[in-house]
Design a protein around this motif. Structure first.
Motif, PDB file in Angstrom:
ATOM      1  N   TYR A  31      24.239  63.269  -9.973  1.00 50.71           N
ATOM      2  CA  TYR A  31      23.626  63.663 -11.229  1.00 50.71           C
ATOM      3  C   TYR A  31      22.143  63.975 -11.025  1.00 50.71           C
ATOM      4  CZ  TYR A  31      27.577  62.186 -14.138  1.00 50.71           C
ATOM      5  OH  TYR A  31      28.812  62.071 -14.746  1.00 50.71           O
ATOM      6  N   HIS A  34      18.254  63.641 -15.921  1.00 54.78           N
ATOM      7  CA  HIS A  34      18.526  64.171 -17.249  1.00 54.78           C
ATOM      8  C   HIS A  34      18.451  63.028 -18.252  1.00 54.78           C
ATOM      9  CE1 HIS A  34      22.402  62.455 -16.121  1.00 54.78           C
ATOM     10  NE2 HIS A  34      22.723  62.460 -17.407  1.00 54.78           N
ATOM     11  N   SER A  35      18.586  63.366 -19.518  1.00 59.88           N
ATOM     12  CA  SER A  35      18.612  62.359 -20.568  1.00 59.88           C
ATOM     13  C   SER A  35      19.559  62.822 -21.662  1.00 59.88           C
ATOM     14  CB  SER A  35      17.201  62.120 -21.136  1.00 59.88           C
ATOM     15  OG  SER A  35      16.717  63.297 -21.770  1.00 59.88           O
ATOM     16  N   VAL A  73      15.427  58.849 -19.121  1.00 59.18           N
ATOM     17  CA  VAL A  73      15.653  59.781 -18.021  1.00 59.18           C
ATOM     18  C   VAL A  73      16.306  59.026 -16.861  1.00 59.18           C
ATOM     19  CG1 VAL A  73      14.571  61.347 -16.372  1.00 59.18           C
ATOM     20  CG2 VAL A  73      13.674  61.169 -18.705  1.00 59.18           C
ATOM     21  N   ASP A  75      19.227  59.528 -13.198  1.00 56.72           N
ATOM     22  CA  ASP A  75      20.059  60.336 -12.316  1.00 56.72           C
ATOM     23  C   ASP A  75      21.272  59.488 -11.953  1.00 56.72           C
ATOM     24  OD1 ASP A  75      18.995  58.477 -10.577  1.00 56.72           O
ATOM     25  OD2 ASP A  75      17.637  59.896  -9.607  1.00 56.72           O
ATOM     26  N   GLU A 223      11.261  70.507 -16.417  1.00 55.36           N
ATOM     27  CA  GLU A 223      12.471  69.694 -16.542  1.00 55.36           C
ATOM     28  C   GLU A 223      12.774  69.403 -18.012  1.00 55.36           C
ATOM     29  OE1 GLU A 223      12.708  66.944 -12.605  1.00 55.36           O
ATOM     30  OE2 GLU A 223      11.082  66.472 -13.987  1.00 55.36           O
ATOM     31  N   ARG A 226      14.276  72.405 -19.627  1.00 56.48           N
ATOM     32  CA  ARG A 226      15.682  72.539 -19.242  1.00 56.48           C
ATOM     33  C   ARG A 226      16.558  71.565 -20.026  1.00 56.48           C
ATOM     34  NH1 ARG A 226      15.101  72.643 -14.051  1.00 56.48           N
ATOM     35  NH2 ARG A 226      15.363  70.421 -13.705  1.00 56.48           N
ATOM     36  N   GLN A 227      16.051  70.352 -20.295  1.00 54.93           N
ATOM     37  CA  GLN A 227      16.822  69.412 -21.105  1.00 54.93           C
ATOM     38  C   GLN A 227      17.070  69.963 -22.504  1.00 54.93           C
ATOM     39  OE1 GLN A 227      18.246  66.333 -20.108  1.00 54.93           O
ATOM     40  NE2 GLN A 227      17.775  67.447 -18.226  1.00 54.93           N
ATOM     41  N   TRP A 261      23.489  73.866 -13.808  1.00 52.95           N
ATOM     42  CA  TRP A 261      22.698  72.765 -14.352  1.00 52.95           C
ATOM     43  C   TRP A 261      23.501  71.880 -15.291  1.00 52.95           C
ATOM     44  CZ3 TRP A 261      18.763  70.790 -12.221  1.00 52.95           C
ATOM     45  CH2 TRP A 261      17.910  71.574 -11.439  1.00 52.95           C
ATOM     46  N   SER A 265      24.013  67.880 -14.524  1.00 55.28           N
ATOM     47  CA  SER A 265      23.483  66.916 -15.483  1.00 55.28           C
ATOM     48  C   SER A 265      24.557  66.097 -16.188  1.00 55.28           C
ATOM     49  CB  SER A 265      22.643  67.645 -16.542  1.00 55.28           C
ATOM     50  OG  SER A 265      21.516  68.280 -15.958  1.00 55.28           O
ATOM     51  N   TYR A 266      25.726  66.694 -16.440  1.00 56.16           N
ATOM     52  CA  TYR A 266      26.735  66.031 -17.265  1.00 56.16           C
ATOM     53  C   TYR A 266      28.060  65.766 -16.567  1.00 56.16           C
ATOM     54  CZ  TYR A 266      23.447  67.552 -20.874  1.00 56.16           C
ATOM     55  OH  TYR A 266      22.315  67.783 -21.623  1.00 56.16           O
TER      56      TYR A 266
END
Length: 279
Positions: A31, A34-35, A73, A75, A223, A226-227, A261, A265-266
């Motif tokens: 991962y 991300h948040s 946040v 990973d 970043e 991007r979130q 992405w 992230s997910y």
């Protein structure tokens, strides 16, 4: 399914409330930082996963619970070569409002958990029952009851362990600079924004903007942008929009850029998320 044969992921989301659930097994997947807008609660079932959150490293082994506040946040990746299997439930703050106010005297959306890993077999069992009910089509009444009991248990646990206050910016000037930068990114998250544009908007140097933003929000401005794009993509995908259209509307270069992405992230592709079974 995602990745090699030993990696897979299934996703469920509600069509009527901010409630989602994923069941996944990963070996090589990592991962990216991300948040989430939600409270997110994971249960590690097999193996162990390691991650960084709030400036420190953590490991969740089998039977442990991961608890992320909104905008934490983090990973994550497998702690060893056997990989890990886990369940995670994302719960919108509005679904916790009454319980949080009653149990902790805090508002929903404020940090609840001092540590992102909790060793509580009872809590893990509650979350596992909730996740299973969601992903196997439980009726609305059973779903709501299990959600209420799980949320109550979580917030009571948080109330017994006072949340660590968030790190404060070093000066009010740093906080103001970061907030002003954040507002411009929010207003134009789908548009190209340069470091020079942020500097011109705030009246500070590019370095000062970057340092203030990273100190305050835990992410670099790029970043964070991007979130916001990924969160916009989730909303559009949940409405049934195809990934190619979502990529353009959310500010990604193309569908491949969004897919890369989103998956990092997910843990699932945009198409998997769009087609997730909803009630």
């Amino acid at each position: 399914m995602t990745g090699p044969s030993r990696e897979w992921a299934t996703y469920w989301r509600s069509a009527e409330m901010p409630l989602e659930a994923m069941y996944a097994s990963f070996l090589r997947h990592r991962y990216h930082r991300h948040s989430h807008e939600t409270y997110s609660f994971g249960v590690t079932e097999h193996g162990a996963q390691t991650f960084t959150c709030r400036g420190a490293g953590h490991t969740s082994a089998a039977g442990m619970v991961m608890a992320f506040n909104p905008d934490d946040v983090h990973d994550g990746h497998a702690a060893h070569e056997q990989g890990f299997t886990y369940r995670i439930v994302h719960i919108g703050g509005e679904l916790l409002t009454d319980v949080i106010a009653d149990v902790t005297q805090r508002s929903a959306g404020s940090p609840l958990f001092a540590a992102p890993v909790i060793d509580s077999p009872a809590l893990a069992a509650r979350l596992r029952r909730l996740h299973t009910a969601l992903s196997h089509g439980a009726g609305p009444l059973e779903r709501d009851e299990l959600l209420h009991t799980a949320v109550t248990a979580l917030t009571r646990l948080a109330a017994r362990t006072p949340a660590r206050p968030p790190a404060l910016p070093r000066t009010p000037a740093v906080a103001h600079l970061a907030a002003k930068t954040r507002q411009l990114i929010h207003d134009h998250y789908a548009d190209p924004i340069s470091a020079d544009a942020l500097a011109a908007w705030t009246g500070a140097s590019r370095y000062a903007v970057y340092r203030a933003f990273r100190t305050t929000y835990g992410l670099a401005p790029s970043e964070y942008q991007r979130q916001l794009r990924l969160r916009a993509a989730r909303r559009l995908l949940a409405r049934g929009h195809p990934a190619a259209r979502v990529a353009a509307e959310a500010g990604f270069t193309d569908q491949a850029h969004l897919t890369r992405w989103f998956t990092r992230s997910y843990g699932v592709t945009p198409t998997q998320y769009r087609l997730a079974r909803a009630d």
